[in-house]
Scaffold this active site. Structure first.
Site, short mmCIF file in Angstrom:
data_model
loop_
_atom_site.label_atom_id
_atom_site.label_comp_id
_atom_site.label_asym_id
_atom_site.label_seq_id
_atom_site.Cartn_x
_atom_site.Cartn_y
_atom_site.Cartn_z
N TYR A 228 6.29 3.29 11.53
CA TYR A 228 6.68 1.73 11.59
C TYR A 228 7.54 1.28 10.33
CZ TYR A 228 2.16 1.96 9.42
OH TYR A 228 1.21 2.16 8.29
N ARG B 218 0.94 -1.10 0.10
CA ARG B 218 -0.02 -0.04 -0.11
C ARG B 218 0.82 1.11 -0.04
NH1 ARG B 218 -1.07 -1.00 6.15
NH2 ARG B 218 0.04 0.79 7.11
N HIS C 191 -2.20 3.32 7.12
CA HIS C 191 -3.33 2.54 7.26
C HIS C 191 -4.63 3.22 6.98
CE1 HIS C 191 -6.15 -0.23 9.06
NE2 HIS C 191 -6.34 0.65 9.96
#
Length: 327
Positions: A256, A244, A248
């Site tokens: 991260y 992606r 998120h």
């Protein structure tokens, strides 16, 4: 003129590119507009994952059902949901796919077999079992497909649905879109098995893992398991290993991720770049033809945003419409 080495004709290849490009530009525009504060609610973007949704949905018709996720815009577009109606829905306006009352995470269009995006992880899997059971009894050789991410694959509802589909021998397909992160948690940290195919085998289902950034790999694998389901062969699991481009959710700082990871996937794992290089390199489609589609798609997205911004908000009377059904 070189021969066509691909499993699709030129017209179908151009349509596949148009679908992937539409998803990409739709998501890139939402990224900008959400950042400006134009869009109410929340959005989770599918950019980078276009080859998976498009490669699978190319095999489906309106009678086939899908259940999507919170990251559902790409599934909607590749299943044929109207882009203007989608944009109005995301902006919370009348004329949206759900008349402005669902927003990004609840877009649905039953006329296209799109049973809805879903903010509850793994919640689409049992819905797909119901749709597949109905298809089986209707005898129309339709299929139902559930999409989950690698995080949602750990939900009990998803695992129970694998078992139910196997017990009832349903024409159901479970797609795990493994983009490596369950929100901010690495898939390697949170999943005990090496492959989702191992989980499928545990429930008596065949499974296959493919490169989700390769449209043709997804298309061929999906075609085989969809054909098998239509012919009464039962359920299967398809794992698409993909990436992606955004976080998120919009606003995710992505701390991260490793240094340079985003730059690397944009440069080397872009499914649209891979597709374009393959079809132009084979001499089947010209760069000019792809550029013309790019121009068309940008116009489509701009028009969708203009219509969404100009559309009226739902009224107070709309609040109780489409809530109850009388049988």
């Amino acid at each position: 003129m070189a021969g066509n080495p691909f499993p699709l004709g030129k017209t179908e290849l151009l349509q596949a590119y148009r679908t992937m490009r539409t998803i990409r530009e739709f998501e890139e525009r939402l990224h900008v507009d959400f950042g400006r504060g134009d869009i109410p609610g929340f959005v989770h973007l599918y950019a980078g994952e276009e080859a998976a949704g498009t490669g699978i949905m190319t095999h489906l018709g309106d009678g086939d059902r899908i259940a999507s996720t919170h990251r559902g815009h790409g599934h909607c577009i590749s299943k044929g949901v109207d882009v203007v109606a989608m944009m109005k829905e995301i902006y919370g306006k009348k004329g949206g796919a759900c008349n402005g009352k669902g927003g990004s995470m609840h877009i649905a269009d039953l006329s296209k077999g799109m049973m809805g995006a879903n903010g509850i992880l793994g919640a689409g899997a049992p819905l797909v079992c119901g749709a597949a059971l109905a298809a089986k009894f209707r005898g129309k050789h339709e299929v139902a497909i559930s999409f989950v991410g690698d995080g949602a694959s750990n939900q009990g509802t998803f695992l129970e649905s694998l078992n139910l589909a196997a017990v009832w021998n349903l024409p159901a397909i479970f797609v795990v879109e493994n983009n490596g992160y369950a929100e901010s948690t690495s898939r390697d940290y949170a999943v005990a098995v090496d492959s989702y195919v191992d989980r499928a085998a545990g429930f008596g289902l065949p499974g296959i893992t493919v490169d989700g950034t390769d449209f043709f790999a997804v298309y061929e694998a999906a075609g085989e398991i969809i054909r098998r389901a239509r012919e009464g062969g039962g359920p299967s699991l398809l794992e698409c290993k993909m990436v992606r481009f955004f976080g998120h959710f919009e606003g995710d700082a992505q701390t991260y991720r490793g240094k340079g990871e985003l730059d690397d996937i944009r440069a080397n794992q872009d499914c649209i770049k891979k597709f374009s290089a393959a079809v132009t390199g084979a001499g089947v489609i010209s760069a000019a033809e792809l550029k013309a589609i790019d121009h068309d798609v940008l116009g489509l997205i701009e028009n969708a945003v203009k219509q969404a911004k100009a559309a009226p908000l739902p009224t107070l009377a709309d609040l109780t419409t489409d809530v109850y059904v009388s049988y």
